[in-house]
Motif scaffolding. Structure first.
Motif, PDB file in Angstrom:
ATOM      1  N   HIS A  93       0.783  -1.189  -0.095  1.00 24.79           N
ATOM      2  CA  HIS A  93      -0.018   0.144  -0.101  1.00 24.79           C
ATOM      3  C   HIS A  93       0.802   1.183   0.040  1.00 24.79           C
ATOM      4  O   HIS A  93       2.004   1.115   0.389  1.00 24.79           O
ATOM      5  CB  HIS A  93      -0.870  -0.016   1.425  1.00 24.79           C
ATOM      6  N   HIS A  95       0.669   4.950   1.799  1.00 28.51           N
ATOM      7  CA  HIS A  95      -0.009   5.339   3.193  1.00 28.51           C
ATOM      8  C   HIS A  95      -1.008   6.628   2.812  1.00 28.51           C
ATOM      9  O   HIS A  95      -1.066   7.071   1.641  1.00 28.51           O
ATOM     10  CB  HIS A  95       1.239   6.086   4.160  1.00 28.51           C
ATOM     11  N   GLU A 102       7.892   4.849   7.135  1.00 29.84           N
ATOM     12  CA  GLU A 102       7.732   3.905   8.005  1.00 29.84           C
ATOM     13  C   GLU A 102       8.985   3.011   8.033  1.00 29.84           C
ATOM     14  O   GLU A 102      10.150   3.100   7.507  1.00 29.84           O
ATOM     15  CB  GLU A 102       6.648   2.590   7.347  1.00 29.84           C
ATOM     16  N   TYR A 104      10.977  -0.480   9.127  1.00 29.01           N
ATOM     17  CA  TYR A 104      10.615  -2.009   9.290  1.00 29.01           C
ATOM     18  C   TYR A 104      12.074  -2.632   9.940  1.00 29.01           C
ATOM     19  O   TYR A 104      13.086  -2.381   9.184  1.00 29.01           O
ATOM     20  CB  TYR A 104      10.422  -2.941   8.007  1.00 29.01           C
ATOM     21  N   HIS A 141       4.957   0.150  -0.547  1.00 29.59           N
ATOM     22  CA  HIS A 141       5.516  -0.858   0.085  1.00 29.59           C
ATOM     23  C   HIS A 141       5.091  -2.375   0.251  1.00 29.59           C
ATOM     24  O   HIS A 141       3.727  -2.253   0.630  1.00 29.59           O
ATOM     25  CB  HIS A 141       6.475  -0.539   1.736  1.00 29.59           C
ATOM     26  N   HIS A 163      -3.927   3.760   5.335  1.00 34.35           N
ATOM     27  CA  HIS A 163      -3.777   2.884   4.480  1.00 34.35           C
ATOM     28  C   HIS A 163      -4.343   3.212   3.068  1.00 34.35           C
ATOM     29  O   HIS A 163      -5.739   3.125   3.060  1.00 34.35           O
ATOM     30  CB  HIS A 163      -3.820   1.377   4.567  1.00 34.35           C
TER      31      HIS A 163
HETATM   32 NI    NI Z   1       2.762   0.875   5.546  1.00 39.87          NI
END
Ligand code: NI
Ligand code: PA5
Length: 194
Positions: A93, A95, A102, A104, A141, A163
């Motif tokens: 998706h 944002h 983001e 990770y 992403h 999202h």
């Molecule tokens: Ni995300």
């Protein structure tokens, strides 16, 4: 939307062995049928759906107010497997507030983070235990599991980001990751924007 929620400082524990947040508030599961038209190998997809609506990935989250300043955090677990030659992956998706980033942090397994901007730039970063991937604002992403064990990542992003799945559902990602000669290979998505 829970932007009125009141919270106090809290901790949470990650159960590395069982791939879960022990005290999660939310547990989301996504199966093959949640990914209709997202995989390239349509025949393999149809066959797999007929046999069993396989669980592809799970997300555990802690609840926080979904407002500017707060951070959503949780675990994403992509199970191992392939649809045809294409590895199991998340929907992916942008944002909704598109310029929100983001982070990770990979905790287990091996994967690839496939990313792209609305302008057509793309990037793929490797996900390995103890390695973090920074997804800048504007980059869609998707996590792809390229191993034969669970891919587990901790994610953190602005709580008001939201999202936007629509663009990816409609167009797909420009690049997909498939197994070729026993190796994960990044190729152009033949179905992109069809
Ligand atoms: Ni995300
Ligand atoms: O916001 C994120 O990027 C993650 O929390 C994802 O939601 C999670 O990895 C699942 O992927 P998706 O939301 O694309 O189904």
């Amino acid at each position: 939307m829970n932007d009125e929620l009141t919270i106090r400082p809290f901790t949470f524990s990650i159960d590395l062995d069982n791939c879960r947040i022990t005290d999660a508030d939310n547990h989301i599961k996504r199966n093959l049928t949640d990914m209709k038209n997202q995989y390239f190998y349509q025949e393999a997809y149809d066959m797999m759906v007929r046999e069993d609506d396989t669980l592809l990935y799970e997300v555990y989250e802690k609840l926080v107010p979904e407002k500017s300043g707060e951070l959503i955090q949780g675990l994403s677990i992509v199970h191992p497997g392939k649809v045809g030659k294409e590895y199991f992956m998340t929907k992916g998706h942008f944002h909704s507030i598109i310029d929100t980033a983001e982070l990770y942090l990979c905790l287990k397994g091996k994967g690839m983070m496939v990313m792209e901007t609305p302008e057509g730039e793309w990037a793929v970063e490797e996900m390995l235990p103890n390695k973090a991937v920074y997804v800048p604002g504007k980059w869609a992403h998707r996590s792809v599991n390229i191993s034969d064990t669970d891919l587990m990542t901790l994610f953190i992003y602005p709580a008001d980001a939201g999202h936007d799945y629509g663009t990816i559902i409609e167009k797909g990602f420009r690049k997909i990751v498939v197994e070729e000669n026993d190796k994960p290979t990044i190729i152009d998505n033949p179905n992109w924007n069809l």
